[in-house]
Structure formats: structure tokens, C-alpha cells
Design a protein around this motif. Structure first.
Motif, short mmCIF file in Angstrom:
data_model
loop_
_atom_site.label_atom_id
_atom_site.label_comp_id
_atom_site.label_asym_id
_atom_site.label_seq_id
_atom_site.Cartn_x
_atom_site.Cartn_y
_atom_site.Cartn_z
N ALA A 87 26.10 -148.36 -54.19
CA ALA A 87 24.70 -148.76 -54.29
C ALA A 87 24.52 -150.19 -53.80
CB ALA A 87 24.22 -148.63 -55.74
N THR A 88 23.43 -150.40 -53.06
CA THR A 88 23.14 -151.77 -52.65
C THR A 88 22.46 -152.48 -53.81
OG1 THR A 88 21.20 -150.78 -51.64
CG2 THR A 88 22.95 -151.50 -50.15
N PRO A 89 22.90 -153.72 -54.11
CA PRO A 89 22.29 -154.44 -55.24
C PRO A 89 20.81 -154.69 -54.97
CG PRO A 89 24.02 -155.76 -54.18
CD PRO A 89 23.93 -154.49 -53.42
N VAL A 90 20.01 -154.63 -56.03
CA VAL A 90 18.57 -154.84 -55.87
C VAL A 90 18.15 -156.07 -56.64
CG1 VAL A 90 17.94 -152.46 -55.42
CG2 VAL A 90 18.14 -153.26 -57.77
N LEU A 106 14.25 -149.30 -55.82
CA LEU A 106 15.30 -148.33 -55.50
C LEU A 106 14.82 -147.20 -54.60
CD1 LEU A 106 17.13 -147.65 -58.89
CD2 LEU A 106 17.96 -148.93 -56.95
N GLY A 107 13.53 -146.94 -54.61
CA GLY A 107 13.01 -145.80 -53.86
C GLY A 107 13.22 -144.48 -54.58
N MET A 167 17.67 -155.85 -62.74
CA MET A 167 16.21 -155.96 -62.95
C MET A 167 15.96 -156.16 -64.45
SD MET A 167 14.96 -152.84 -60.46
CE MET A 167 13.22 -153.24 -60.42
N PRO A 168 16.36 -157.34 -64.98
CA PRO A 168 16.32 -157.50 -66.45
C PRO A 168 14.90 -157.37 -67.03
CG PRO A 168 16.74 -159.59 -65.36
CD PRO A 168 16.86 -158.55 -64.30
N TRP A 169 13.90 -157.93 -66.36
CA TRP A 169 12.55 -157.92 -66.94
C TRP A 169 11.98 -156.50 -66.95
CZ3 TRP A 169 10.53 -161.61 -69.77
CH2 TRP A 169 11.06 -162.89 -69.65
N THR A 170 12.21 -155.79 -65.85
CA THR A 170 11.68 -154.43 -65.77
C THR A 170 12.31 -153.55 -66.84
OG1 THR A 170 11.49 -154.73 -63.40
CG2 THR A 170 11.37 -152.49 -64.20
N ASP A 226 21.01 -141.27 -62.65
CA ASP A 226 22.32 -141.82 -62.30
C ASP A 226 22.19 -143.06 -61.41
OD1 ASP A 226 21.26 -140.34 -60.31
OD2 ASP A 226 23.03 -139.10 -59.91
N GLN A 227 21.07 -143.19 -60.69
CA GLN A 227 20.92 -144.37 -59.83
C GLN A 227 20.49 -145.60 -60.61
OE1 GLN A 227 18.38 -142.85 -56.68
NE2 GLN A 227 20.19 -142.65 -55.41
#
Lengths: 119, 503
Positions: free
Chosen positions: B457-460, B370-371, B385-388, B376-377
Motif C-alpha cells: 500500500a502507498t502511504p496516505v 484511498l479511493g 489519518m489520525p484525525w479521520t 482490509d485496506q
């Protein structure tokens, strides 16, 4: 009260407080570094003072067995501490240069305003 | 007087392990600067870290078999020469530092590529290795002045590491940390100077022998005060923690994971070493009102840290404030002044290192994609990001102290040590502060799992596998040592008994 005998220790305390005050009270980052240096220097004097022995000469081995030497160990320690102090000052100044590049100021209040504005 | 022969051969290599523990990373650091290729540099750093881990494990095994190891640096016998000393406590600390470094390094390799400019990478690794050297040096040395030198080696390289981040606020946080850290280190230096004035020695074991003769001297009280305040600054004890939240929040994520797990812990080690080995428990807790002061500050830290964490919008800062609280738990254990309290404090020291390394690595992975790690982000990140996020939840559970995690084991022992010392309020405070931890951990979980992703938001994608593996090793350690809770507990109990002199 033999406070004159402890003249160097009074100076240590005075310098220490001066340095400490400068670090806390000044907003200019370079002045903070100067304060830090004065603060550290007071500790150097503290160490050097304890190495002094009345009548002691420089600790270079002489043939005369009655010679009294100053204690060289505090000197060596402080040599190390001075090197550490120089490294700290160099790093701090390098940081200030980069802070100046990034913010265009080295005043703590201005930097704080710039940061809270950008949040 | 000449130094005896200290020729190093392959046959007597193992006897020189205490020196090699420090010399290896120290020599590698300038080497790394000369070699500019980043891939090779990382490989060398990793190899050295693994070698150090091997040495640390072997040293600890030697201590378990033969008792304390005393190593005369350069062949000059203590107390004149510098002595390296390994016992059950710092043997464990050496393993902890090396293990954390070995797990975080692979994470750092991927993570810093995004967070540190390319042309600084080899310098970054050199500073990393120097920091590693300094931390190991503080722990292994038996010489009070040497502690100061290594403290500055590790601190100066930490300031540089923090300033490596691209965010400009990293610079101001590093500067702030530099000022506070230098004041702390100078305080410790003053304390050591006063001790030398009184006794004429710098060797810790020698100091311990000579100090009982001068316990009436006011100089000793001053030395004690300076060292306690200096260490408290370094370990971020409330109210001297102000440098920490920004330093942790804006440093490169891998650096945060590394220093959060090691630097403050090493400062706690220094404090304990001075309390027990140098000054002696009788002076520290008997003549000085240390227990009362430390306990009050610890309990304030536990609550103020957690409360601020609840209102924090930046997750890395939230975790930093949570560290303030968790350090409060550790010092609370110490302030009980009993062997079981000390052991519980040490246990939480080790466990908290594992917990925070895992949590900060999870946030590092979020920053990688995400940077940013603003709360909120994080919306809807649980699906992306399920594992994270699962690792964050697992680490969070351990932070709260849910059964089967290391966090539970150490809080359990802290609470029972509190009961044992006849202070039933201690377990209550631990429980209440843990409930606050539930709130801030839940806030992250709620945002990540129950809220829809932000519209703009752009999907990551999930974090790369090279970030996930180290993170999950830490999570596995949290649960492994949580289920096998007695392994570390027995080790720290023995360490505590040794440190208190078998009382």
C-alpha cells in the motif's frame, strides 16, 4: 354480485398485478421499466375511476345549473402523477443506457455475474 | 372565487417563511444548472442552505411562541388550497435537515471533486438542491398528495445523485433503488387515493376530522396497509431494506452522508404523520395490529442488520446495514405506542442522523485518500489519518451508545420507555444489539490501529482540513448533545405530546 359494475376496478387490480409481476420476474431492465409503467398506470385508472360521476360531463362550467360534473380533482392529481411517472421512466431509461455502456448488457443476471467477478 | 392578495413585501416576509423554505432551494436548482462555474455554484448552494437553516430556526421559534403555523399556499385557504403546517415535530425535522445539509455541503465540495466527473458537477449540485427541496417539502406540507409529489422530487434527485459516482455499480444500485422507491411511492399514492375516495379531501387536518366517521370501512384498512408498506419501503424497514446497502455503499460519499442522515428519517416522519395526525393513534395502534407487527420487525431488524454488518467487508456497506439496525431502534420506540416511546423514537431519529452523518463523512475522507473503503485496506490507517480515524472512533462510540454520547441518551430513553410500557425484553434487546454494534465498530478500529499497513500500500496523508472540519462538527454535536442530553429530549417530548394530542 354486481362485479360487472366494478369492471374498471377489476382491471386496476389485474394491471397492478401484471405490472408488479413483471417488475419482479423479469431480468431485463427495460422490461422491468415497462412493468413499472403498467403498475403506475393501474393507479392512474384507479384515480380516474373515482372521479367519474354517473351522468357527469366534463367539468367545464356551463350556464345550466342542473348540469352534473365529473370530479376534476382526481384528474388533476393524476396529471401530476403522470408527469412524475414520465420523469421516473426517463430517469430509469437514462440509467439503463449508462448501465449498458458500462456493462455491455442489460440483463440482471449477467450484470450480477460481472459484478461478483470483479470483486 | 379568487385568491386573496398575497403580495410579498419586506415587512411581511417572515409570514411567508413556510413557502420560502421550499421555494428558495427549488428556484436555485435550475439557476445552478445555468451557471456553469463550479465554485460559484457551490457558494450559491451553500448560501441557500444557510438561509433555509435560518428560516427553519425562525419557524421553530415562532412555533414555540405562538403554537402551530398554518400557511395557505398562494393565498388559497385550506382545505381547498394546499396548506403548509409547522408544529413542534416538523419544526425540529426542518432544522435537522437544514443543519445536516449545512454541515455536509462544505464536506461535499471537496469530496465530490474526486468522486464525480467535472462536467457533471453543476448538474450534481442542482440534483442536490432538488433533493433538499423535496425533503423539506415532505416535512412541511399539510397536504397528503403534496407529500407524494415532494417524495418523488426528493427520490428522483436521489437516484440521480447516486448514479453520479464513478463506480459502475452505482448505476445498478441507483436502478434498484429507483424500482423499489417507485413501488413504495406508488403504494403511498394508492393509499392516498383510497383515503380521498372515502373522505373527498386531501388536507391532513381535514382527513383527520372525517376519518373517524368511516373507521368501519374496509377501504380504510386497505389505505392504511398501502401507506404503511409504502413508507416502510422508503424508510428501509426490515425486510424492505434491500435497496439500501448498495445505494449507500456506491453513492458518492457526501451523498451517502446526506441521505443516510435525512432521507430515511423523513420517511419515518411521513409514517408518523400518517399514524398520528391522519389515522389517529386509536385506529393505527388500536384497530390495526400495528404495534405488534412493527415491534417484531424492528427487533428482527436490530439483530439481522447488526449481524450482517459484522460480516461485511466494505465499511460503507457495514454502516448501511448498521442503519437498518438503527432504524429498527427508532421504529421499536414508535411501536411501543406510548408517548415516551414515541419521544424516544424521535430522539433516536435525530441522534442517529448526527451519528451516521459523522461516520459516513469519516469514511468519505478515507475514500478521498484511498479511493476505497474495503476493510482490509484500512490497515494501519490510524497512524496515517489520525484525525479521520479518531472521528470514526468517536462516532462509533456514539453508535454503540457509550455514556456521554447522543447514542447513549437515546438508547437510555428507549430502554426506559420499554420498561414503562411493561416490556422488560425491550431493554434486553437494545443491550444485546448494542453489543453486536461493539463487534463491528471494533473490527474497523482493530484494523485501523492494531494492524500494520499493507506492504504494497502507498502511504496516505491525513484528509484535507475541509473534510475534517465538517466531520468534527458532527462529532462535537454527538458529544455536545450527549452531555447536554436533555436539550433535544425536552424538545422531542413536547413534539410527541403534541402529536399524540396531549394524551
Amino acid at each position: 354480485m354486481n362485479w360487472i359494475e366494478h369492471y374498471n376496478y377489476w382491471m386496476v387490480i389485474l394491471l397492478m398485478m401484471l405490472g408488479f409481476y413483471t417488475i419482479i420476474a423479469r431480468g431485463n431492465l427495460v422490461k422491468k421499466i415497462i412493468g413499472l409503467n403498467i403498475f403506475q398506470t393501474s393507479v392512474f385508472i384507479l384515480f380516474i375511476s373515482m372521479g367519474k360521476i354517473p351522468g357527469g360531463v366534463a367539468p367545464i362550467l356551463r350556464d345550466d345549473p342542473t348540469t352534473v360534473y365529473s370530479n376534476p380533482l382526481p384528474h388533476v392529481l393524476i396529471l401530476t402523477a403522470i408527469v412524475v411517472g414520465v420523469a421516473t421512466t426517463a430517469l430509469a431509461l437514462a440509467l439503463v443506457v449508462r448501465i449498458n455502456e458500462a456493462y455491455g448488457t442489460i440483463e440482471e443476471d449477467d450484470i450480477h455475474d460481472l459484478d461478483t467477478g470483479s470483486l | 372565487m379568487s385568491a386573496p392578495s398575497t403580495a410579498i413585501t419586506l415587512a411581511n416576509l417572515a409570514t411567508h417563511y413556510p413557502a420560502l423554505q421550499i421555494v428558495l432551494p427549488l428556484v436555485t436548482a435550475p439557476l445552478v444548472v445555468l451557471l456553469r462555474g463550479t465554485r460559484l455554484v457551490w457558494l450559491i448552494a451553500f448560501a441557500v442552505t444557510l438561509a433555509c437553516l435560518g428560516i427553519a430556526v425562525d419557524l421553530y421559534a415562532q412555533v414555540l411562541q405562538q403554537g402551530e403555523i398554518s400557511y395557505a399556499m398562494g393565498g388559497w385557504a385550506p382545505p381547498v388550497g394546499i396548506e403548509y403546517r409547522v408544529d413542534r415535530f416538523n419544526g425540529l425535522m426542518l432544522i435537522l435537515i437544514c443543519a445536516i445539509a449545512a454541515v455536509v455541503l462544505p464536506f461535499a465540495r471537496t469530496s465530490v471533486e474526486k468522486e464525480v466527473a467535472d462536467n457533471r458537477l453543476s448538474l450534481f449540485w442542482a440534483a442536490w438542491l432538488l433533493c433538499f427541496t423535496g425533503l423539506l417539502g415532505i416535512v412541511i406540507t399539510g397536504d397528503a398528495f403534496n407529500v407524494f409529489v415532494f417524495l418523488e422530487v426528493s427520490s428522483l434527485s436521489t437516484y440521480a445523485l447516486i448514479a453520479c459516482a464513478r463506480d459502475r455499480r452505482a448505476l445498478t444500485s441507483a436502478f434498484q433503488y429507483l424500482i423499489m422507491g417507485t413501488i413504495g411511492a406508488t403504494f403511498i399514492l394508492i393509499g392516498i387515493g383510497l383515503l380521498y375516495m372515502l373522505t373527498g379531501t386531501l388536507n391532513m387536518a381535514d382527513l383527520a376530522e372525517r376519518l373517524p366517521a368511516v373507521t368501519q370501512a374496509r377501504t380504510l384498512n386497505a389505505a392504511f396497509g398501502f401507506i404503511v408498506v409504502g413508507c416502510s419501503l422508503k424508510l428501509a424497514l426490515f425486510p424492505l431494506h434491500l435497496w439500501m446497502p448498495n445505494a449507500y455503499a456506491f453513492a458518492p460519499s457526501a451523498v451517502t452522508a446526506f441521505i443516510a442522515a435525512t432521507a430515511t428519517k423523513v420517511s419515518i416522519y411521513v409514517m408518523l404523520r400518517f399514524f398520528y395526525t391522519v389515522f389517529g393513534a386509536e385506529f393505527s395502534f388500536g384497530s390495526m395490529p400495528l404495534g405488534e407487527v412493527l415491534m417484531t420487525l424492528s427487533i428482527i431488524a436490530m439483530f439481522s442488520g447488526s449481524l450482517v454488518a459484522i460480516y461485511e467487508r466494505n465499511v460503507k456497506r457495514m454502516l448501511a446495514y448498521s442503519s437498518v439496525a438503527q432504524i429498527g431502534y427508532i421504529t421499536l420506540g414508535i411501536s411501543l405506542a406510548t408517548t415516551s416511546g414515541l419521544a424516544a423514537g424521535m430522539l433516536h431519529l435525530i441522534n442517529h442522523a448526527m451519528i451516521k452523518a459523522g461516520l459516513f463523512m469519516a469514511m468519505g475522507a478515507v475514500v478521498y485518500r484511498l479511493g476505497s473503503c474495503r476493510l482490509d485496506q484500512l490497515s494501519g490507517l490510524g497512524k496515517q489519518m489520525p484525525w479521520t480515524m479518531a472521528a470514526f472512533v468517536a462516532g462509533g462510540l456514539s453508535l454503540i451508545g457509550v455514556p456521554l454520547t447522543t447514542g447513549f441518551v437515546s438508547k437510555w430513553h428507549l430502554a426506559s420507555a420499554g420498561f414503562g410500557a411493561g416490556l422488560p425484553l425491550v431493554p434486553v434487546a437494545i443491550l444485546a444489539s448494542s453489543l453486536l454494534a461493539v463487534i463491528y465498530v471494533w473490527k474497523v478500529i482493530e484494523t485501523a490501529y492494531l494492524r500494520a499497513p499493507l506492504e504494497n500500500a502507498t502511504p496516505v496523508k491525513e484528509a484535507p482540513i475541509s473534510l475534517l472540519i465538517p466531520m468534527w462538527i458532527m462529532v462535537a454535536a454527538n458529544f455536545g448533545f450527549g452531555i447536554q442530553g436533555t436539550v433535544i429530549w425536552q424538545a422531542v417530548q413536547q413534539a410527541a405530546v403534541q402529536l399524540t394530542g396531549g394524551v
